[in-house]
Design a protein around this motif. Structure first.
Motif, PDB file in Angstrom:
ATOM      1  N   VAL A 156      30.732   2.158 -22.906  1.00 31.32           N
ATOM      2  CA  VAL A 156      29.700   3.177 -23.078  1.00 31.32           C
ATOM      3  C   VAL A 156      29.383   3.372 -24.553  1.00 31.32           C
ATOM      4  O   VAL A 156      30.279   3.636 -25.366  1.00 31.32           O
ATOM      5  N   TRP A 157      28.110   3.241 -24.878  1.00 33.23           N
ATOM      6  CA  TRP A 157      27.627   3.558 -26.212  1.00 33.23           C
ATOM      7  C   TRP A 157      27.227   5.023 -26.224  1.00 33.23           C
ATOM      8  O   TRP A 157      26.346   5.438 -25.471  1.00 33.23           O
ATOM      9  N   LEU A 158      27.904   5.793 -27.054  1.00 35.11           N
ATOM     10  CA  LEU A 158      27.662   7.231 -27.169  1.00 35.11           C
ATOM     11  C   LEU A 158      26.626   7.449 -28.268  1.00 35.11           C
ATOM     12  O   LEU A 158      26.925   7.296 -29.451  1.00 35.11           O
ATOM     13  N   GLY A 159      25.406   7.790 -27.866  1.00 32.07           N
ATOM     14  CA  GLY A 159      24.335   7.989 -28.830  1.00 32.07           C
ATOM     15  C   GLY A 159      24.298   9.412 -29.340  1.00 32.07           C
ATOM     16  O   GLY A 159      24.402  10.368 -28.567  1.00 32.07           O
ATOM     17  N   ALA A 160      24.171   9.572 -30.656  1.00 30.38           N
ATOM     18  CA  ALA A 160      24.064  10.898 -31.258  1.00 30.38           C
ATOM     19  C   ALA A 160      23.363  10.767 -32.611  1.00 30.38           C
ATOM     20  O   ALA A 160      23.551   9.775 -33.317  1.00 30.38           O
ATOM     21  N   ARG A 161      22.571  11.765 -32.976  1.00 30.77           N
ATOM     22  CA  ARG A 161      21.865  11.707 -34.258  1.00 30.77           C
ATOM     23  C   ARG A 161      22.735  12.173 -35.415  1.00 30.77           C
ATOM     24  O   ARG A 161      22.493  11.799 -36.559  1.00 30.77           O
TER      25      ARG A 161
ATOM     26  N   ALA B 181      26.683   0.721 -20.856  1.00 31.78           N
ATOM     27  CA  ALA B 181      25.741   1.845 -20.739  1.00 31.78           C
ATOM     28  C   ALA B 181      25.499   2.467 -22.101  1.00 31.78           C
ATOM     29  O   ALA B 181      26.348   2.424 -22.996  1.00 31.78           O
ATOM     30  N   LEU B 182      24.323   3.080 -22.241  1.00 31.11           N
ATOM     31  CA  LEU B 182      23.989   3.903 -23.405  1.00 31.11           C
ATOM     32  C   LEU B 182      23.605   5.281 -22.906  1.00 31.11           C
ATOM     33  O   LEU B 182      22.758   5.417 -22.015  1.00 31.11           O
ATOM     34  N   VAL B 183      24.216   6.309 -23.483  1.00 33.09           N
ATOM     35  CA  VAL B 183      23.878   7.694 -23.161  1.00 33.09           C
ATOM     36  C   VAL B 183      23.441   8.360 -24.461  1.00 33.09           C
ATOM     37  O   VAL B 183      24.208   8.425 -25.423  1.00 33.09           O
ATOM     38  N   THR B 184      22.212   8.862 -24.509  1.00 30.92           N
ATOM     39  CA  THR B 184      21.736   9.523 -25.722  1.00 30.92           C
ATOM     40  C   THR B 184      22.130  10.996 -25.706  1.00 30.92           C
ATOM     41  O   THR B 184      22.337  11.588 -24.650  1.00 30.92           O
ATOM     42  N   GLY B 185      22.255  11.578 -26.891  1.00 30.23           N
ATOM     43  CA  GLY B 185      22.644  12.988 -26.980  1.00 30.23           C
ATOM     44  C   GLY B 185      23.981  13.251 -26.325  1.00 30.23           C
ATOM     45  O   GLY B 185      24.168  14.261 -25.649  1.00 30.23           O
ATOM     46  N   ALA B 186      24.946  12.358 -26.568  1.00 35.95           N
ATOM     47  CA  ALA B 186      26.199  12.398 -25.804  1.00 35.95           C
ATOM     48  C   ALA B 186      27.382  12.933 -26.596  1.00 35.95           C
ATOM     49  O   ALA B 186      28.526  12.807 -26.153  1.00 35.95           O
ATOM     50  N   ASN B 187      27.124  13.546 -27.735  1.00 36.34           N
ATOM     51  CA  ASN B 187      28.254  14.061 -28.511  1.00 36.34           C
ATOM     52  C   ASN B 187      28.780  15.391 -27.964  1.00 36.34           C
ATOM     53  O   ASN B 187      29.851  15.851 -28.361  1.00 36.34           O
ATOM     54  N   LYS B 188      28.024  16.020 -27.040  1.00 38.09           N
ATOM     55  CA  LYS B 188      28.478  17.284 -26.468  1.00 38.09           C
ATOM     56  C   LYS B 188      27.795  17.509 -25.119  1.00 38.09           C
ATOM     57  O   LYS B 188      26.928  16.739 -24.700  1.00 38.09           O
TER      58      LYS B 188
ATOM     59  N   LEU C 115      20.887   2.973 -18.877  1.00 32.69           N
ATOM     60  CA  LEU C 115      20.404   3.831 -19.953  1.00 32.69           C
ATOM     61  C   LEU C 115      20.250   5.237 -19.390  1.00 32.69           C
ATOM     62  O   LEU C 115      19.544   5.436 -18.396  1.00 32.69           O
ATOM     63  N   VAL C 116      20.910   6.193 -20.016  1.00 32.88           N
ATOM     64  CA  VAL C 116      20.758   7.594 -19.627  1.00 32.88           C
ATOM     65  C   VAL C 116      20.062   8.323 -20.772  1.00 32.88           C
ATOM     66  O   VAL C 116      20.654   8.545 -21.837  1.00 32.88           O
ATOM     67  N   ASN C 117      18.795   8.661 -20.567  1.00 31.52           N
ATOM     68  CA  ASN C 117      18.028   9.425 -21.545  1.00 31.52           C
ATOM     69  C   ASN C 117      18.377  10.901 -21.380  1.00 31.52           C
ATOM     70  O   ASN C 117      17.846  11.589 -20.511  1.00 31.52           O
ATOM     71  N   ASN C 118      19.291  11.363 -22.214  1.00 30.87           N
ATOM     72  CA  ASN C 118      19.791  12.729 -22.086  1.00 30.87           C
ATOM     73  C   ASN C 118      19.439  13.617 -23.275  1.00 30.87           C
ATOM     74  O   ASN C 118      19.338  14.836 -23.127  1.00 30.87           O
ATOM     75  N   ALA C 119      19.263  13.022 -24.458  1.00 29.35           N
ATOM     76  CA  ALA C 119      19.018  13.822 -25.667  1.00 29.35           C
ATOM     77  C   ALA C 119      17.824  14.745 -25.462  1.00 29.35           C
ATOM     78  O   ALA C 119      16.759  14.322 -25.014  1.00 29.35           O
ATOM     79  N   GLY C 120      18.010  16.023 -25.778  1.00 30.22           N
ATOM     80  CA  GLY C 120      16.930  16.984 -25.578  1.00 30.22           C
ATOM     81  C   GLY C 120      17.113  18.209 -26.447  1.00 30.22           C
ATOM     82  O   GLY C 120      18.206  18.485 -26.933  1.00 30.22           O
TER      83      GLY C 120
END
Length: 256
Positions: free
Chosen positions: A35-40, A11-18, A89-94
């Protein structure tokens, strides 16, 4: 204790650092997923990944800014090399650029909000689709909100109980962006249903985040439960739906 229910799944979750994204990433990993933890922010993303790895979870950092197509493409290339596919894919970054009334909303706030909350979802989804198509049961979850419901706004009645009757928020940038997320969810669900890829919009409900002063009616774990369930649906699961997390864990359908 980590479950092996979804062992081998990726899985990939964006904006997942918090926040709720971090809770979603942890719960998916607890099911046995990679799980791939996506963060900018590389430092925050690396730290958040390390915290979950210290729990014995298979979590890996993906440096990813959803507003930067090159960044997303590099992340997809790296995930391809390391994992070969994506099952969820969880599009969470916002972002939330203020909660101003329509007549008081600067255009730059609207543009910045859409860049992340809408265009970012499209960029990540389109870039990751080749990886999702390598799965035999791919799932896409778009994190939305009750404030994106046009029906709820028109009726001035919040079925989730977050806002009192007659006091539904009259805000523009965030509401419009989440309404757009709901729209793109339906569009992708219709395009991909023939391939068995299920696409759903999910609100984690009012959970503690930086955007709301860390207030909420649900905990982060409670808010993450429904997105996790929708990211791991069986083949008979729904697609093109809009639901909100509830305290009992069952979730509730929301009107578009």
């Amino acid at each position: 204790m980590t479950s092996s229910t979804h062992s081998g799944r990726v899985a990939l979750v964006t904006g997942a650092n918090k926040g709720v994204g971090h809770a979603i990433a942890r719960q998916l990993a607890e099911l046995g997923m990679t799980v791939w933890l996506g963060a900018r922010d590389q430092q925050r993303g690396t730290q958040a990944t390390g915290e979950l790895r210290d729990l014995g979870l298979d979590v890996r950092f993906a440096h990813l800014d959803v507003t930067d197509e090159g960044s997303v493409a590099l992340a997809a290339k790296y995930i391809t090399q390391e994992s070969g596919r994506l099952d969820a894919l969880v599009n969470n970054a916002g972002v939330s650029r203020g909660w101003a009334a329509p007549s008081q909303t600067p255009l730059e706030d609207l543009e910045a909000t859409f860049a992340t909350n809408v265009f970012g979802y499209v960029t990540v989804t389109n870039t990751m689709l080749p990886l999702l198509r390598r799965s035999d049961a791919a799932r896409i979850v778009n994190i939305s909100s009750v404030i994106g419901s046009l029906t709820v706004a028109a009726e001035n009645h919040d079925p989730t109980g977050c806002f009192p009757d007659g006091q539904f928020p009259v805000i523009l940038s965030h509401s419009m962006s989440k309404a757009a997320v709901n729209s793109l969810t339906v569009m992708y669900a219709n395009e991909l249903r023939g391939e068995g890829i299920l696409v759903n919009a999910v609100s984690p409900n009012w959970v503690p985040t930086d955007a709301n002063g860390n207030t909420g009616i649900l905990t982060l774990d409670q808010g993450a439960h429904l997105p996790v369930r929708m990211a791991t649906l069986p083949d008979s699961g729904p697609t093109g739906t809009f639901t909100v997390a509830t305290a009992d864990g069952l979730g509730m359908a929301l009107p578009w």
